[in-house]
Design an enzyme around this catalytic site. Structure first.
Site, mmCIF file in Angstrom:
data_model
loop_
_atom_site.group_PDB
_atom_site.id
_atom_site.type_symbol
_atom_site.label_atom_id
_atom_site.label_comp_id
_atom_site.label_asym_id
_atom_site.label_seq_id
_atom_site.Cartn_x
_atom_site.Cartn_y
_atom_site.Cartn_z
ATOM 1 N N ASP A 1 58.256 58.440 96.690
ATOM 2 C CA ASP A 1 57.544 57.777 95.416
ATOM 3 C C ASP A 1 58.444 57.964 94.212
ATOM 4 O O ASP A 1 57.873 58.219 93.176
ATOM 5 C CB ASP A 1 56.235 58.169 95.541
ATOM 6 C CG ASP A 1 55.416 57.464 94.240
ATOM 7 O OD1 ASP A 1 55.779 56.290 93.841
ATOM 8 O OD2 ASP A 1 54.684 58.245 93.621
ATOM 9 N N TYR A 2 59.561 57.845 94.318
ATOM 10 C CA TYR A 2 60.671 58.029 93.074
ATOM 11 C C TYR A 2 60.389 56.700 92.362
ATOM 12 O O TYR A 2 60.491 55.755 92.968
ATOM 13 C CB TYR A 2 62.125 58.118 93.451
ATOM 14 C CG TYR A 2 62.439 59.508 93.726
ATOM 15 C CD1 TYR A 2 62.681 60.593 92.921
ATOM 16 C CD2 TYR A 2 62.501 59.829 95.232
ATOM 17 C CE1 TYR A 2 63.062 61.776 93.450
ATOM 18 C CE2 TYR A 2 62.833 61.180 95.628
ATOM 19 C CZ TYR A 2 63.201 62.006 94.547
ATOM 20 O OH TYR A 2 63.441 63.195 94.991
ATOM 21 N N GLU A 3 60.195 56.851 90.858
ATOM 22 C CA GLU A 3 59.870 55.451 90.198
ATOM 23 C C GLU A 3 61.094 55.506 89.217
ATOM 24 O O GLU A 3 61.026 54.493 88.425
ATOM 25 C CB GLU A 3 58.497 55.885 89.666
ATOM 26 C CG GLU A 3 57.559 55.876 90.631
ATOM 27 C CD GLU A 3 56.052 55.849 90.380
ATOM 28 O OE1 GLU A 3 55.815 55.756 89.179
ATOM 29 O OE2 GLU A 3 55.399 56.009 91.279
ATOM 30 N N HIS A 4 61.615 56.539 89.093
ATOM 31 C CA HIS A 4 63.094 56.452 87.761
ATOM 32 C C HIS A 4 64.235 56.995 88.540
ATOM 33 O O HIS A 4 64.333 57.822 89.261
ATOM 34 C CB HIS A 4 62.531 57.400 86.870
ATOM 35 C CG HIS A 4 61.108 57.265 86.077
ATOM 36 N ND1 HIS A 4 60.957 56.014 85.177
ATOM 37 C CD2 HIS A 4 59.998 57.952 86.520
ATOM 38 C CE1 HIS A 4 59.704 56.156 84.837
ATOM 39 N NE2 HIS A 4 59.051 57.224 85.677
#
Length: 255
Positions: free
Chosen positions: A104-107
């Site tokens: 769930d990396y978002e950046h």
């Protein structure tokens, strides 16, 4: 709360490769536990799995933020990141008796190819070593996010078991027909994947249970397209008595 014939996954949020100090900084794949360890202990994980054979527990990696700032995927190099991640996550997964990981990396402070290689090699190694049984990814409809996850899917889709797509990141007030279109778009993006429908329990985005989420799920299930239902988050659902989780299971368990 459990329907015995529905597989139920809890995802602990989050393990992050950042320092745990107040001014968190990236650690190049050396993961630390950032969830509420006083209330989510290894013995509690073992206990619920012992009581319910259909329960599995995973750990989610990354997330949107860490100690008030954005949480970046920030590897020094593919090999060093993978080596650190395999070693630190193996320890956490074995300590907590976990079954899988969720990405769930978002950046990102890395290009899509680097992200794909790091995460793909991590999942492959943990599976080969028998440390995890499944892996999921949690992308949402954002150009930068999708470019990274689609690169990962293209190279390593065969080792990813579930796409926990964040359909609740679409606008609040999403209609059933819009939701069906979004689902179809992501089914084609993540071709061959097991795509889960999702909602956010505080009702702040996407198609809510009150506005037809379950009727959309029933349609998808009848079409053979529904991989499962993904909910964010248990903290917000608790105040509702987990009513929508119960409804989700009933829908998935129905003949």
């Amino acid at each position: 709360m459990f329907c015995p014939n529905v597989e139920f996954h809890y995802i602990l949020s989050f393990a992050i490769d950042y320092t745990t100090s107040s001014s968190s900084s990236p650690t190049n794949g050396k993961f630390n536990v950032f969830w509420d360890t006083a209330n989510l202990t290894p013995s509690q994980v073992s206990s619920i799995k012992k009581q319910h054979s259909n329960v599995k527990v995973a750990v989610s990696l990354g997330g949107d933020s860490v100690n008030g700032g954005s949480c970046y995927f920030s590897p020094s190099s593919v090999d060093s990141w993978v080596s650190n991640a395999v070693s630190s996550l193996t320890n956490i997964i074995q300590q907590y008796n976990l079954d899988g990981i969720d990405i769930d990396y978002e950046h990102f402070h890395a290009d899509p190819k680097t992200f794909a290689e790091c995460i793909g090699k991590l999942i492959t190694t943990l599976k080969t070593n028998g440390v995890i049984k499944f892996a999921s990814i949690a992308p949402f409809d954002d150009d930068e996010v999708q470019s990274h996850y689609l690169a990962l899917w293209k190279s390593y889709g065969h080792v990813i078991d579930y796409v926990n797509f964040q359909f609740y990141a679409y606008d609040e007030g999403t209609t059933v027909s819009q939701f069906m279109n979004y689902f179809e778009t992501q089914r084609s993006n993540y071709g061959g994947g097991s795509i889960l429908a999702s909602f956010i329990s505080d009702g702040s985005g996407g198609l809510s249970p009150q506005n037809g989420f379950f009727s959309a799920c029933s349609k998808l299930r009848n079409q053979g397209k529904l991989g499962g239902i993904f909910v964010w988050s248990a903290d917000d659902s608790k105040a509702l008595g987990f009513r929508y989780e119960k409804q989700s299971q009933a829908l998935l368990a129905a003949p």
